[in-house]
Enzyme design. Sequence first.
Site, short mmCIF file in Angstrom:
data_model
loop_
_atom_site.label_atom_id
_atom_site.label_comp_id
_atom_site.label_asym_id
_atom_site.label_seq_id
_atom_site.Cartn_x
_atom_site.Cartn_y
_atom_site.Cartn_z
N ARG A 1 21.40 46.64 41.03
CA ARG A 1 20.83 46.73 42.37
C ARG A 1 19.89 45.54 42.57
O ARG A 1 18.90 45.40 41.85
CB ARG A 1 20.07 48.06 42.51
N HIS B 1 13.78 44.77 51.05
CA HIS B 1 12.82 45.27 50.06
C HIS B 1 11.49 44.58 50.35
O HIS B 1 10.96 43.82 49.56
CB HIS B 1 13.33 45.00 48.64
N GLU C 1 12.29 52.18 50.49
CA GLU C 1 11.00 52.86 50.62
C GLU C 1 10.22 52.53 51.89
O GLU C 1 9.12 51.98 51.82
CB GLU C 1 10.11 52.55 49.42
N ASN D 1 13.99 57.15 44.90
CA ASN D 1 13.16 56.56 43.86
C ASN D 1 12.15 57.60 43.40
O ASN D 1 11.50 58.24 44.23
CB ASN D 1 12.38 55.35 44.39
N TYR E 1 8.92 58.18 40.58
CA TYR E 1 8.03 57.69 39.52
C TYR E 1 7.11 58.78 38.98
O TYR E 1 6.94 58.91 37.79
CB TYR E 1 7.19 56.51 40.04
N GLU F 1 15.66 54.07 41.61
CA GLU F 1 14.60 53.49 40.77
C GLU F 1 13.95 54.60 39.98
O GLU F 1 13.68 55.68 40.50
CB GLU F 1 13.49 52.84 41.62
C1 BGC Z 1 9.18 49.71 44.52
C2 BGC Z 1 9.25 48.58 43.53
C3 BGC Z 1 8.01 48.61 42.65
C4 BGC Z 1 8.00 49.92 41.89
C5 BGC Z 1 6.83 50.08 40.92
C6 BGC Z 1 8.73 51.01 43.91
O1 BGC Z 1 7.94 51.67 44.82
O2 BGC Z 1 10.39 49.85 45.20
O3 BGC Z 1 9.36 47.37 44.22
O4 BGC Z 1 7.92 47.52 41.79
O5 BGC Z 1 7.90 50.96 42.82
O6 BGC Z 1 5.61 50.04 41.58
#
Ligand code: BGC
Length: 480
Positions: free
Chosen positions: A84, A128, A173, A302, A304, A379
């Site tokens: 990607r 992006h 995002e 995405n 995290y 992601e």
């Molecule tokens: C974004 C990335 C970023 C990653 C870590 C995501 O929100 O798409 O560009 O590097 O988070 O912060």
Amino acid sequence: MPRTAVDRLAALLPPGFTLGVATAAFQIEGAVDDDGRGPSGWDAFAHSPGTIADGASPDIADDHYHRAEEDLALLSRLGVDAYRLSIAWPRVQPDGRGAWNEKGWAFYERLLDGLLEAGIRPVVTLYHWDTPLPLEEAGGWLSRETAERFSEYAAEAGRRLGDRVDQWITLNEPATVTLNGYALGVHAPGKQLLYEALPSVHHQLLAHGLGVQALRASTDDGKIGITNLHAPVSAKSWRPFDRLHAGLFDAIFNRLFADPILLGRYPRVPWIAKRNFAPLLDAVRPGDLELIQQPLDFYGLNYYYPVRIGAGAGPAAGAPTGHHRRVAALKRLPFHLADFPEFPRTGFGWPIAPAHLGTLLVQMRDRYGDTLPPILITENGASFPEPASTDGPIDDSERIDYLAAHLESALDSVAPGGPAEGVELAGWFVWTLLDNFEWAAGYTQRFGLVHVDFDTLERTPKASFEWLRQLTAARERTAA
Ligand code: BGC
């Protein structure tokens, strides 16, 4: 928790599941003055004092533009199915309108050809975050016109690259762009508009809808989707105000961007903030929501970390960032991001909570049911403190643990009998291939499978690179 062996993980992967890695143009390319590229809003922002940790410059980043061959070789060694990448809009259309930059398009054509030769499917994000500066100066996403310009760019990308791209992602995002860029001012364009930032939600969603239509008209067979950031949101306590604010955050963070796309309507917001949403509703014209709700081939997600919300401006500790501007900005909000003392943290201070990825998939199914297209996790990854230079592979076992646990949680939750059964999980992309320019955090947060020495630009694969290579190889064996 002990790490699950690569062979077991490989055996859990459904047939046809995509294993990939993701990057973004602005974070890796550098070459800001080469080939006729124009400046983006991010170039301007990053060169303003006090915006980026250590005053770091994005001008060179990983110099991927000049080292694309070397990076392609790394991808090939990794054995991933898909890569990607994003196109820098100002590289292919410096003014964001009018003339195309042939040299810029040629760079991406070479890159896509190289991927196809290596047997890697290109997944291309059109936006992006690097808005061409002239468009940003004309209002950026606060202006409806930016959506029209985006759709012209999407049509051209489809015409030129449609025969080589496997999957298209319109925007990455939009929530981060609105919240960090227009509401809090910690990302480009650095505006601190709070609720007055809301028109940028609608205009990005419009750009998505128009972009999908443009791509459908200009390409034959590429699959089309969008990438949204999601986090399961909980309240810090059972107190009514904590719960109301958690509901508000959930509406803003998760539903504001997903509901219009998947359900064709904006979400209801808790009464505490209802009046604040007037700037959003003022931006909506008849027919817009139908346009935004385009049929999609996949939904990019995405993930995290999860979020816990408490009422009132709280202690900034636990806020998922190390960046001082964001900490200050978050203090202006009527709620705060509360700590997760029960979880270990990444280098960014983000709680490591793989089970919450499973929870998120359950939530997506419960909220969107049959309207939910197959999900691609576009992601997932983590930063950890690592040295600036290295003589050999860094033993980043924390990253391997993070990745293995998240992939397993996602796969377990959608498996038959799992809590998110019914969700079609089509793939998982690691963020990210290379250590890179991590936006406001500059070069202080390393997310890569490959270490980059930012003085010499030397690439050194980490232990996590070898882990993913083993996973792709084990999957081949399982399939054989
Ligand atoms: C974004 C990335 C970023 C990653 C870590 C995501 O929100 O798409 O560009 O590097 O988070 O912060």
